[in-house]
Design an enzyme around this catalytic site. Structure first.
Site, short mmCIF file in Angstrom:
data_model
loop_
_atom_site.label_atom_id
_atom_site.label_comp_id
_atom_site.label_asym_id
_atom_site.label_seq_id
_atom_site.Cartn_x
_atom_site.Cartn_y
_atom_site.Cartn_z
N ASN A 10 119.37 25.41 50.42
CA ASN A 10 119.20 24.74 51.70
C ASN A 10 118.64 23.36 51.40
O ASN A 10 117.44 23.20 51.15
CB ASN A 10 118.24 25.57 52.57
CG ASN A 10 118.05 24.96 53.95
OD1 ASN A 10 118.48 23.84 54.22
ND2 ASN A 10 117.40 25.71 54.82
N LYS A 17 115.30 24.12 49.38
CA LYS A 17 114.80 25.50 49.36
C LYS A 17 115.87 26.35 48.71
O LYS A 17 117.06 26.12 48.96
CB LYS A 17 114.56 26.03 50.78
CG LYS A 17 113.34 25.46 51.44
CD LYS A 17 113.10 26.19 52.76
CE LYS A 17 112.43 25.25 53.74
NZ LYS A 17 112.82 25.42 55.11
N ARG A 95 123.67 26.12 52.88
CA ARG A 95 123.51 25.97 54.32
C ARG A 95 124.00 24.57 54.70
O ARG A 95 123.54 23.57 54.15
CB ARG A 95 122.05 26.10 54.70
CG ARG A 95 121.84 25.85 56.16
CD ARG A 95 120.39 25.68 56.50
NE ARG A 95 120.25 25.54 57.93
CZ ARG A 95 119.31 24.79 58.49
NH1 ARG A 95 118.45 24.13 57.75
NH2 ARG A 95 119.22 24.72 59.79
N HIS A 184 121.35 27.19 64.38
CA HIS A 184 120.67 28.44 63.99
C HIS A 184 121.65 29.61 63.98
O HIS A 184 121.25 30.77 64.15
CB HIS A 184 119.53 28.82 64.97
CG HIS A 184 118.35 27.91 64.96
ND1 HIS A 184 117.67 27.57 66.12
CD2 HIS A 184 117.69 27.28 63.96
CE1 HIS A 184 116.66 26.78 65.82
NE2 HIS A 184 116.65 26.58 64.51
N HIS A 212 115.43 32.68 69.05
CA HIS A 212 114.99 32.20 67.74
C HIS A 212 113.93 31.14 68.00
O HIS A 212 114.23 30.02 68.40
CB HIS A 212 116.19 31.62 66.97
CG HIS A 212 115.81 31.01 65.65
ND1 HIS A 212 116.16 31.57 64.44
CD2 HIS A 212 115.10 29.90 65.34
CE1 HIS A 212 115.68 30.83 63.45
NE2 HIS A 212 115.02 29.80 63.98
N LEU A 213 112.67 31.53 67.82
CA LEU A 213 111.55 30.63 68.15
C LEU A 213 110.81 30.25 66.88
O LEU A 213 109.92 30.96 66.42
CB LEU A 213 110.59 31.32 69.13
CG LEU A 213 111.24 31.98 70.37
CD1 LEU A 213 110.18 32.69 71.20
CD2 LEU A 213 111.98 30.94 71.20
N ARG A 245 110.50 18.76 69.80
CA ARG A 245 111.64 18.32 70.60
C ARG A 245 111.47 18.72 72.06
O ARG A 245 110.98 19.81 72.35
CB ARG A 245 112.95 18.93 70.07
CG ARG A 245 113.29 18.53 68.66
CD ARG A 245 114.71 19.01 68.30
NE ARG A 245 114.89 18.96 66.86
CZ ARG A 245 115.19 20.02 66.11
NH1 ARG A 245 115.39 21.21 66.67
NH2 ARG A 245 115.33 19.89 64.81
N GLU A 388 117.89 34.12 57.10
CA GLU A 388 119.06 33.23 57.03
C GLU A 388 119.64 33.19 55.62
O GLU A 388 120.84 33.09 55.43
CB GLU A 388 118.68 31.84 57.53
CG GLU A 388 118.46 31.83 59.04
CD GLU A 388 117.72 30.62 59.56
OE1 GLU A 388 116.47 30.60 59.45
OE2 GLU A 388 118.36 29.69 60.07
P1 ADP Z 1 111.23 26.52 61.07
O1 ADP Z 1 111.87 26.19 62.37
O2 ADP Z 1 110.51 25.37 60.45
O3 ADP Z 1 112.08 27.34 60.11
P2 ADP Z 1 109.60 28.92 61.34
O4 ADP Z 1 110.60 29.90 61.83
O5 ADP Z 1 109.02 29.12 60.00
O6 ADP Z 1 110.06 27.44 61.54
O7 ADP Z 1 108.41 28.91 62.42
C1 ADP Z 1 107.38 27.98 62.34
C2 ADP Z 1 106.52 28.16 63.56
O8 ADP Z 1 106.02 29.51 63.60
C3 ADP Z 1 105.30 27.24 63.60
O9 ADP Z 1 105.23 26.55 64.82
C4 ADP Z 1 104.16 28.21 63.46
O10 ADP Z 1 103.08 27.82 64.18
C5 ADP Z 1 104.71 29.47 64.08
N1 ADP Z 1 103.92 30.64 63.71
C6 ADP Z 1 103.79 31.21 62.51
N2 ADP Z 1 102.90 32.23 62.57
C7 ADP Z 1 102.46 32.30 63.86
C8 ADP Z 1 101.54 33.13 64.57
N3 ADP Z 1 100.88 34.10 63.98
N4 ADP Z 1 101.36 32.89 65.89
C9 ADP Z 1 102.03 31.90 66.50
N5 ADP Z 1 102.89 31.10 65.89
C10 ADP Z 1 103.12 31.28 64.59
#
Ligand code: ADP
Length: 402
Positions: A10, A17, A95, A184, A212-213, A245, A388
């Site tokens: 990636n 990565k 990716r 995503h 997907h958050l 965003r 992923e």
């Molecule tokens: P990316 O979009 O960079 O791949 P990730 O899927 O790794 O992101 O998610 C990153 C987000 O997940 C960050 O905003 C981080 O704060 C949040 N996150 C990770 N652990 C927790 C948690 N325990 N509670 C709330 N949010 C979390």
């Protein structure tokens, strides 16, 4: 010997990565990350996962470019007997963020494909150039090996035109390739399939809303294993409130920022992509910080959280309407997998849609896919860790194995 290993790359503008997987059993042999490529303070962190020892090795110092980065990765893998020259390596899976309308399937990259990928750069100027560089460098190191591009947009290519077409002047939109593509996709594909598995059904019999958050965030509506709508559009800016965003806004906000606010196009681009969302609302893009401050009574963090949840709820409702019948809502990525608070707030009040959480189940932390819905709820709520890299490796391997 059958070649069963796949290296997944990636490549970002200043980072790479990677994961080496063995598709004989979908196990991970090594993972790593090269950061700050091109700076004096580059860093390569390599973690071998074979032989019981998962001791990470870290190199710090200048790594001039992506070629040097990948050569560094190759050298680290060689130390573990996993070198890129191994006959066991079947493919390198890359990716690639934007596949446009042309690439809707994983694709073995040759010179023609590379030229096509170059032509897509205007659609994803922040991402595709680095993805292409990664492919070129990998090709120069192992020219004989299939380099497979797996696209973030591909899973969404099945959206019906009513979902992907913006209500814009058609000629203008078509001339400029303006439409909704979605991103995503490898995550939405993987998580929707895993959710069906968790319910003991086939993907074909399952309708899922995938949330997907992560720092970036998107929702999708998946009917019978096929994506029928997604929240990101021409670019990853549309849809949900994200870390930095804005997600959806009235397009006229942009005219107003230009005409009344005197901002340039580039300034508006940076404002909406990098200084909006949670960070714009409260100064933090990390959901953990937002939740911590909110719990301490910080008003701007509470507002940021409320705006985030309000948008999320709207998409759940919208996709319930798009799907007609919903079997499951699946939460994934950093926030979706880890924040019981976000899940609780997003699902609360949606009993009329058949959604209700079990408080105890929702509070449990685990790395496994799991159900967190109440026993009586008509629609399942699942937490499904995304993967992923495994999805990219699976798609790349399936393609080269034929
Ligand atoms: P990316 O979009 O960079 O791949 P990730 O899927 O790794 O992101 O998610 C990153 C987000 O997940 C960050 O905003 C981080 O704060 C949040 N996150 C990770 N652990 C927790 C948690 N325990 N509670 C709330 N949010 C979390």
């Amino acid at each position: 010997m059958t070649a069963t290993r796949v290296l997944v790359l990636n490549s970002g503008s200043s980072s790479v990565k990677y994961q080496l997987l063995d598709m004989a059993d979908a196990s991970r042999l090594a993972v790593g990350l090269v950061e700050r490529i091109g700076e004096e303070t580059s860093r390569l962190k390599h973690t071998p996962l074979t032989g019981g020892g998962a001791e990470a090795r870290v190199f710090e110092g200048p790594i001039a470019d992506h070629k040097a980065a990948l050569e560094g990765v190759a050298a680290e893998l060689s130390k573990d007997g996993l070198g890129l020259d191994s006959p066991e390596l079947a493919a390198i899976g890359h990716r690639v963020v934007h596949g446009g309308t042309k690439f809707t399937q994983p694709t073995v990259v040759d010179a023609d494909v590379l030229a096509e990928l170059e032509s897509l750069v205007p659609l994803a100027p922040l991402h595709n150039p680095a993805n292409v560089t990664g492919i070129e460098v990998a090709r120069s190191i192992r020219p004989d090996l299939p380099q497979v591009a797996v696209f973030d947009t591909a899973f969404h290519a099945t959206m019906p035109e009513a979902a992907w077409r913006y209500a814009l002047d058609r000629e203008t939109a078509d001339a400029l390739s303006i439409r909704r593509y979605g991103f995503h996709g490898t995550s939405h594909a993987y998580v929707s399939r895993e959710t069906a598995k968790l319910l003991g059904r086939t993907p074909e019999e399952t309708n899922v809303i995938v949330l997907h958050l992560g720092n970036g965030a998107s929702a999708s509506a998946v009917r019978g294993g096929v994506c029928v709508d997604t929240s990101m559009g021409l670019t990853p800016l549309e849809g949900l409130v994200m870390g930095t965003r804005s997600g959806d806004l009235d397009p006229a906000v942009i005219f107003h920022l230009a005409r009344v606010g005197g901002k340039s196009v580039d300034e508006i681009d940076a404002l909406l992509n990098k200084k909006s969302g949670l960070i714009g609302l409260c100064g933090d893009n990390d959901q953990r910080e937002v939740e911590r401050r909110r719990a301490e009574g910080d008003a701007s963090a509470a507002l940021a959280f409320d705006v985030y949840i309000h948008r999320l709820k709207k998409y759940i409702g919208a996709y319930a309407a798009v799907l007609g019948r919903v079997d499951a809502v699946a939460f994934t990525a950093g926030v979706g997998e880890n924040s019981a608070t976000v899940r609780e707030a997003a699902i609360s009040g949606l009993e009329e849609l058949g959604l209700a959480l079990d408080g105890e189940r929702n509070a449990v932390r685990a790395d496994e896919p799991r159900l967190v819905s109440a026993e009586y709820a008509r629609v399942a709520v699942a937490v499904v860790p995304t993967d992923e890299e495994l999805e990219i490796a699976t798609q790349a391997y399936a393609l080269v194995r034929g």
